[in-house]
Design a protein around this motif. Structure first.
Motif, PDB file in Angstrom:
ATOM      1  N   LYS A  41      48.112  34.503  -0.957  1.00 43.37           N
ATOM      2  CA  LYS A  41      47.003  33.952  -1.726  1.00 43.37           C
ATOM      3  C   LYS A  41      46.055  33.114  -0.870  1.00 43.37           C
ATOM      4  O   LYS A  41      44.931  32.829  -1.286  1.00 43.37           O
ATOM      5  CB  LYS A  41      47.540  33.096  -2.883  1.00 43.37           C
ATOM      6  CG  LYS A  41      48.288  31.845  -2.441  1.00 43.37           C
ATOM      7  CD  LYS A  41      48.786  31.040  -3.617  1.00 43.37           C
ATOM      8  CE  LYS A  41      49.575  29.813  -3.175  1.00 43.37           C
ATOM      9  NZ  LYS A  41      48.822  28.893  -2.299  1.00 43.37           N
ATOM     10  N   ASP A  42      46.520  32.744   0.334  1.00 43.05           N
ATOM     11  CA  ASP A  42      45.702  31.903   1.205  1.00 43.05           C
ATOM     12  C   ASP A  42      45.220  32.623   2.455  1.00 43.05           C
ATOM     13  O   ASP A  42      44.653  31.997   3.356  1.00 43.05           O
ATOM     14  CB  ASP A  42      46.503  30.658   1.613  1.00 43.05           C
ATOM     15  CG  ASP A  42      46.914  29.821   0.411  1.00 43.05           C
ATOM     16  OD1 ASP A  42      46.048  29.541  -0.434  1.00 43.05           O
ATOM     17  OD2 ASP A  42      48.113  29.476   0.304  1.00 43.05           O
ATOM     18  N   HIS A  44      42.616  34.879   4.115  1.00 46.34           N
ATOM     19  CA  HIS A  44      41.276  35.416   3.861  1.00 46.34           C
ATOM     20  C   HIS A  44      41.231  36.905   4.203  1.00 46.34           C
ATOM     21  O   HIS A  44      41.853  37.360   5.158  1.00 46.34           O
ATOM     22  CB  HIS A  44      40.227  34.664   4.687  1.00 46.34           C
ATOM     23  CG  HIS A  44      38.830  34.914   4.242  1.00 46.34           C
ATOM     24  ND1 HIS A  44      38.121  36.048   4.612  1.00 46.34           N
ATOM     25  CD2 HIS A  44      38.009  34.195   3.435  1.00 46.34           C
ATOM     26  CE1 HIS A  44      36.924  35.999   4.065  1.00 46.34           C
ATOM     27  NE2 HIS A  44      36.814  34.894   3.344  1.00 46.34           N
ATOM     28  N   PHE A  45      40.497  37.657   3.395  1.00 50.03           N
ATOM     29  CA  PHE A  45      40.326  39.103   3.585  1.00 50.03           C
ATOM     30  C   PHE A  45      39.963  39.423   5.036  1.00 50.03           C
ATOM     31  O   PHE A  45      40.579  40.284   5.683  1.00 50.03           O
ATOM     32  CB  PHE A  45      39.235  39.578   2.625  1.00 50.03           C
ATOM     33  CG  PHE A  45      39.088  41.071   2.464  1.00 50.03           C
ATOM     34  CD1 PHE A  45      39.243  41.941   3.538  1.00 50.03           C
ATOM     35  CD2 PHE A  45      38.765  41.627   1.233  1.00 50.03           C
ATOM     36  CE1 PHE A  45      39.091  43.309   3.396  1.00 50.03           C
ATOM     37  CE2 PHE A  45      38.616  42.988   1.073  1.00 50.03           C
ATOM     38  CZ  PHE A  45      38.776  43.825   2.164  1.00 50.03           C
ATOM     39  N   TYR A  72      36.729  32.491  -0.797  1.00 49.58           N
ATOM     40  CA  TYR A  72      38.039  32.706  -1.418  1.00 49.58           C
ATOM     41  C   TYR A  72      38.386  34.182  -1.563  1.00 49.58           C
ATOM     42  O   TYR A  72      39.258  34.549  -2.346  1.00 49.58           O
ATOM     43  CB  TYR A  72      38.067  32.025  -2.785  1.00 49.58           C
ATOM     44  CG  TYR A  72      37.722  30.552  -2.723  1.00 49.58           C
ATOM     45  CD1 TYR A  72      38.608  29.640  -2.167  1.00 49.58           C
ATOM     46  CD2 TYR A  72      36.492  30.085  -3.184  1.00 49.58           C
ATOM     47  CE1 TYR A  72      38.293  28.294  -2.089  1.00 49.58           C
ATOM     48  CE2 TYR A  72      36.159  28.736  -3.114  1.00 49.58           C
ATOM     49  CZ  TYR A  72      37.063  27.846  -2.573  1.00 49.58           C
ATOM     50  OH  TYR A  72      36.747  26.518  -2.485  1.00 49.58           O
ATOM     51  N   ARG A  74      40.157  37.465  -1.056  1.00 49.83           N
ATOM     52  CA  ARG A  74      41.491  37.852  -0.621  1.00 49.83           C
ATOM     53  C   ARG A  74      41.633  39.350  -0.780  1.00 49.83           C
ATOM     54  O   ARG A  74      41.001  39.975  -1.629  1.00 49.83           O
ATOM     55  CB  ARG A  74      42.568  37.133  -1.464  1.00 49.83           C
ATOM     56  CG  ARG A  74      42.469  35.613  -1.444  1.00 49.83           C
ATOM     57  CD  ARG A  74      42.768  35.036  -0.078  1.00 49.83           C
ATOM     58  NE  ARG A  74      42.756  33.571  -0.055  1.00 49.83           N
ATOM     59  CZ  ARG A  74      41.749  32.828   0.377  1.00 49.83           C
ATOM     60  NH1 ARG A  74      40.636  33.412   0.833  1.00 49.83           N
ATOM     61  NH2 ARG A  74      41.826  31.502   0.378  1.00 49.83           N
ATOM     62  N   TRP A  75      42.479  39.934   0.031  1.00 50.58           N
ATOM     63  CA  TRP A  75      42.728  41.382   0.023  1.00 50.58           C
ATOM     64  C   TRP A  75      43.235  41.819  -1.352  1.00 50.58           C
ATOM     65  O   TRP A  75      44.241  41.321  -1.850  1.00 50.58           O
ATOM     66  CB  TRP A  75      43.750  41.700   1.106  1.00 50.58           C
ATOM     67  CG  TRP A  75      44.265  43.096   1.186  1.00 50.58           C
ATOM     68  CD1 TRP A  75      45.543  43.508   0.941  1.00 50.58           C
ATOM     69  CD2 TRP A  75      43.540  44.265   1.595  1.00 50.58           C
ATOM     70  NE1 TRP A  75      45.662  44.853   1.156  1.00 50.58           N
ATOM     71  CE2 TRP A  75      44.447  45.354   1.565  1.00 50.58           C
ATOM     72  CE3 TRP A  75      42.221  44.498   1.973  1.00 50.58           C
ATOM     73  CZ2 TRP A  75      44.078  46.645   1.906  1.00 50.58           C
ATOM     74  CZ3 TRP A  75      41.849  45.792   2.312  1.00 50.58           C
ATOM     75  CH2 TRP A  75      42.765  46.848   2.272  1.00 50.58           C
ATOM     76  N   ASP A  94      51.516  33.839  -5.271  1.00 46.05           N
ATOM     77  CA  ASP A  94      52.388  34.342  -4.209  1.00 46.05           C
ATOM     78  C   ASP A  94      53.733  34.690  -4.834  1.00 46.05           C
ATOM     79  O   ASP A  94      54.404  33.814  -5.400  1.00 46.05           O
ATOM     80  CB  ASP A  94      52.603  33.278  -3.127  1.00 46.05           C
ATOM     81  CG  ASP A  94      51.484  33.238  -2.097  1.00 46.05           C
ATOM     82  OD1 ASP A  94      50.753  34.233  -1.975  1.00 46.05           O
ATOM     83  OD2 ASP A  94      51.361  32.205  -1.416  1.00 46.05           O
ATOM     84  N   ASN A 195      53.911  37.809   6.246  1.00 44.81           N
ATOM     85  CA  ASN A 195      53.597  36.870   5.173  1.00 44.81           C
ATOM     86  C   ASN A 195      54.846  36.369   4.456  1.00 44.81           C
ATOM     87  O   ASN A 195      54.745  35.757   3.400  1.00 44.81           O
ATOM     88  CB  ASN A 195      52.639  37.521   4.163  1.00 44.81           C
ATOM     89  CG  ASN A 195      51.942  36.495   3.297  1.00 44.81           C
ATOM     90  OD1 ASN A 195      51.324  35.565   3.799  1.00 44.81           O
ATOM     91  ND2 ASN A 195      52.070  36.637   1.989  1.00 44.81           N
ATOM     92  N   HIS A 204      48.687  34.217  10.324  1.00 41.06           N
ATOM     93  CA  HIS A 204      47.803  33.918   9.199  1.00 41.06           C
ATOM     94  C   HIS A 204      47.586  32.408   9.080  1.00 41.06           C
ATOM     95  O   HIS A 204      48.547  31.644   8.907  1.00 41.06           O
ATOM     96  CB  HIS A 204      48.391  34.450   7.889  1.00 41.06           C
ATOM     97  CG  HIS A 204      48.506  35.937   7.835  1.00 41.06           C
ATOM     98  ND1 HIS A 204      47.544  36.772   8.361  1.00 41.06           N
ATOM     99  CD2 HIS A 204      49.466  36.742   7.321  1.00 41.06           C
ATOM    100  CE1 HIS A 204      47.905  38.030   8.174  1.00 41.06           C
ATOM    101  NE2 HIS A 204      49.071  38.040   7.553  1.00 41.06           N
ATOM    102  N   ASP A 206      45.452  29.411   7.017  1.00 40.57           N
ATOM    103  CA  ASP A 206      44.684  29.046   5.823  1.00 40.57           C
ATOM    104  C   ASP A 206      43.376  28.387   6.275  1.00 40.57           C
ATOM    105  O   ASP A 206      43.398  27.352   6.960  1.00 40.57           O
ATOM    106  CB  ASP A 206      45.516  28.091   4.978  1.00 40.57           C
ATOM    107  CG  ASP A 206      44.871  27.763   3.636  1.00 40.57           C
ATOM    108  OD1 ASP A 206      43.624  27.723   3.558  1.00 40.57           O
ATOM    109  OD2 ASP A 206      45.619  27.530   2.671  1.00 40.57           O
ATOM    110  N   THR A 213      49.954  30.073   6.503  1.00 41.44           N
ATOM    111  CA  THR A 213      49.940  30.358   5.063  1.00 41.44           C
ATOM    112  C   THR A 213      51.326  30.576   4.478  1.00 41.44           C
ATOM    113  O   THR A 213      51.448  30.916   3.295  1.00 41.44           O
ATOM    114  CB  THR A 213      49.103  31.623   4.795  1.00 41.44           C
ATOM    115  OG1 THR A 213      49.720  32.737   5.459  1.00 41.44           O
ATOM    116  CG2 THR A 213      47.679  31.452   5.284  1.00 41.44           C
TER     117      THR A 213
END
Length: 554
Positions: A41-42, A44-45, A72, A74-75, A94, A195, A204, A206, A213
């Motif tokens: 959730k944190d 970034h795409f 904000y 996200r994938w 998450d 992740n 990753h 944040d 993340t």
């Protein structure tokens, strides 16, 4: 917009899952849209999926401009800045064992699905919620929608599973009984392990906190113990069993309003399940959309976001916007130039479909509406490029939209045989037409079948869509002829005048990109001894090998 980061959601077993909540900065109760998954959730795409981000920006440069800064994004998750101003609460969770949520990571499992149920019920009673929760998201996040909807959470009011899957065996992991190793190579380490909660080595970061993340780092030995070995579970089972059943949604229990969005170019993951989900779910209010483009761009493009908002406005806040009058099936009818024209109709298959048999002829490697009475056969190396049967040039523009079946009579010099069936389109100069797919360029349509998995479930099969039980392995007698019914996934294309179609029967994956993404080349699943040798296709006379094609007449 109010942004509440790492909000805990209590689970019945005492664990807390972490979510991000984005809600209007104004008093009131609002409909909730929830996304639940394993990709962070944190994250970034742009940071987590940079090649896909660049493709999206090329198609839709305004994705992080104007009403949204993209902060904000996200994938595979809705962009809060494009939803919250319209009076929606966005909740991104998450799942257990991923990102900031502790616990045992067990992909697609019943425990994970129960967590989703409890998250929905939590969101439904918050002070900012109007009591109606909708589900949104792509791929993993769409698969989880089908699973949790089958549990019938009381506060679940509607869902949009966008390019997901339903059947864990047939849609995802063992196409036609052949192991797809797409989920055990790049996907597992890059998108799942990277992740996992407690992974201190993740790359990753944040963007808001400048921290990793995945929470506080854990020892590698503990990380291994904190997750189910998904690739190992896949590798050790070749037949439909209780594990596959536990990971597959019960569509007969899905009864909420739904919009199932399929991608014609999503063969191997993001096509079959959206059609079966639409057809087999128990919902009385359901719609099927089939679109073109990449796996992610359509989800974010303004036209499609407007459709999603209209659907949710109707079912989450009771807005009388005419949605209920929309035709239930809306299809992008593809053209060879990469465009499409939308057609709205009432049912799938399309009413008035004319099912045509196109017979294969091994003598001249043709496929046509005429059955040759003379028997023949053609041989090819069992793990090679196979053989193609080409049609005459079309005398006029000809549309095929629907399911396709390939009936083959085959033999093998060994005790098994894998068939990769590829429907293709060629222009008058002999150049093949490629289509933008969910992840890579694709042909018109694909299908797969392992000959030892040829057993059909007669209760679920139709003339145009065979359904294999995958509960028994029936080995071949070398050089004996067997009859196979092969499901080729749904498709749509208008073949222009003077173009031709071809059906290629081969012994390996067909990919325009040599690297490919959806692959079936695991040496343990397809060893040279059993799957090598020589394969033969028999045609003519008693061997009525044919394509069953869905002709649409205007």
């Amino acid at each position: 917009m109010i942004f509440e980061k790492n909000t805990p959601i209590p689970m019945a077993d005492g664990l807390e899952l972490m979510c991000n909540v984005f809600r209007p900065d104004a008093p009131g109760k609002y409909p909730v849209i929830m996304s639940f998954g394993v990709y962070g959730k944190d994250v970034h795409f742009e940071d987590g999926f940079n090649p896909q981000w660049k493709k999206l920006k090329a198609v839709y440069p305004e994705v992080d401009q104007g009403e949204s800064t993209g902060e904000y994004l996200r994938w595979e998750v809705p962009d809060p800045q494009r939803w919250v101003p319209d009076g929606f609460v966005i909740v991104v969770v998450d799942s257990r064992g991923s990102g900031m949520s502790p616990g045992y990571l067990d992909l697609y499992s019943p425990r994970e699905t129960q967590d989703y149920y409890e998250a929905i019920e939590w969101a439904g009673v918050q002070s900012w919620s109007n009591g109606k929760v909708g589900l949104s998201g792509i791929s993993y996040l769409a698969i989880k929608q089908w699973q949790v909807a089958a549990l019938q959470p009381p506060h679940l009011a509607a869902m949009i599973p966008w390019e997901g899957a339903v059947d864990h065996y047939r849609d995802l992991l063992r196409h036609g009984g052949i192991l797809s190793n797409s989920f055990t190579q790049a996907w597992w380490p890059r998108q799942i392990l990277a992740n996992q909660h407690g992974n201190g080595k993740t790359t990753h970061i944040d963007r808001q906190t400048q921290k990793i993340t995945t929470g506080e780092p854990l020892p590698e030995e503990q990380l291994m113990g904190n997750r189910a070995d998904y690739p190992a579970e896949i590798a050790k089972r070749s037949l439909w069993d209780a594990w596959f059943s536990d990971h597959t949604a019960r569509l007969d229990r899905v009864n909420v309003p739904l919009l199932s969005a399929a991608n014609w170019g999503g063969a191997g993951i993001h096509l079959r399940g959206n059609f079966s989900g639409y057809l087999e779910s128990a919902s009385n209010e359901k719609w099927l959309f089939a679109h073109i483009g990449t796996h992610y761009e359509s989800f974010y493009l303004p036209h499609y976001v407007a459709i999603q908002k209209r659907f949710f406005n109707h079912y989450l806040r009771g807005e009388e916007n005419g949605w209920q009058d929309e035709p239930r099936v809306q299809l992008a009818i593809r053209r060879v130039d990469g465009t499409a024209v939308m057609r709205k109709t009432s049912h799938w298959p399309v009413p008035g479909t004319e099912w045509q048999k196109w017979y294969l002829d091994g003598k001249n490697l043709s496929v046509s509406n005429q059955l040759n009475q003379e028997e023949s056969h053609v041989a090819y190396p069992a793990l090679g490029d196979g053989v193609s049967f080409r049609s005459p040039a079309f005398a006029e523009d000809t549309e095929f939209t629907g399911n396709i079946k390939l009936k083959l009579f085959v033999s093998s010099s060994t005790t098994d045989m894998d068939v990769f069936a590829v429907l293709r389109c060629f222009d008058p100069a002999g150049r093949e037409v490629e289509f933008i797919g969910a992840h890579e360029n694709v042909p018109v349509a694909c299908g797969w079948l392992r000959a030892s998995h040829r057993k059909l479930d007669a209760t679920k099969s139709s003339e145009y869509q065979p359904y294999h039980s995958h509960d028994q392995i029936q080995k071949l007698e070398p050089d004996q002829v067997y009859e196979l019914d092969i499901e080729i996934l749904p498709t749509s294309l208008v073949f222009p005048k003077d173009y031709t179609l071809a059906i290629t029967v081969m012994g390996r994956d067909f990919n325009f990109n040599p690297q490919g993404r959806i692959l079936h080349n695991n040496p343990h699943d397809r060893n040279q001894t059993e799957f090598g040798g020589v394969s033969r296709v028999y045609t003519g006379g008693v061997y009525e090998s044919y394509l069953l094609m869905p002709l649409i007449r205007e």
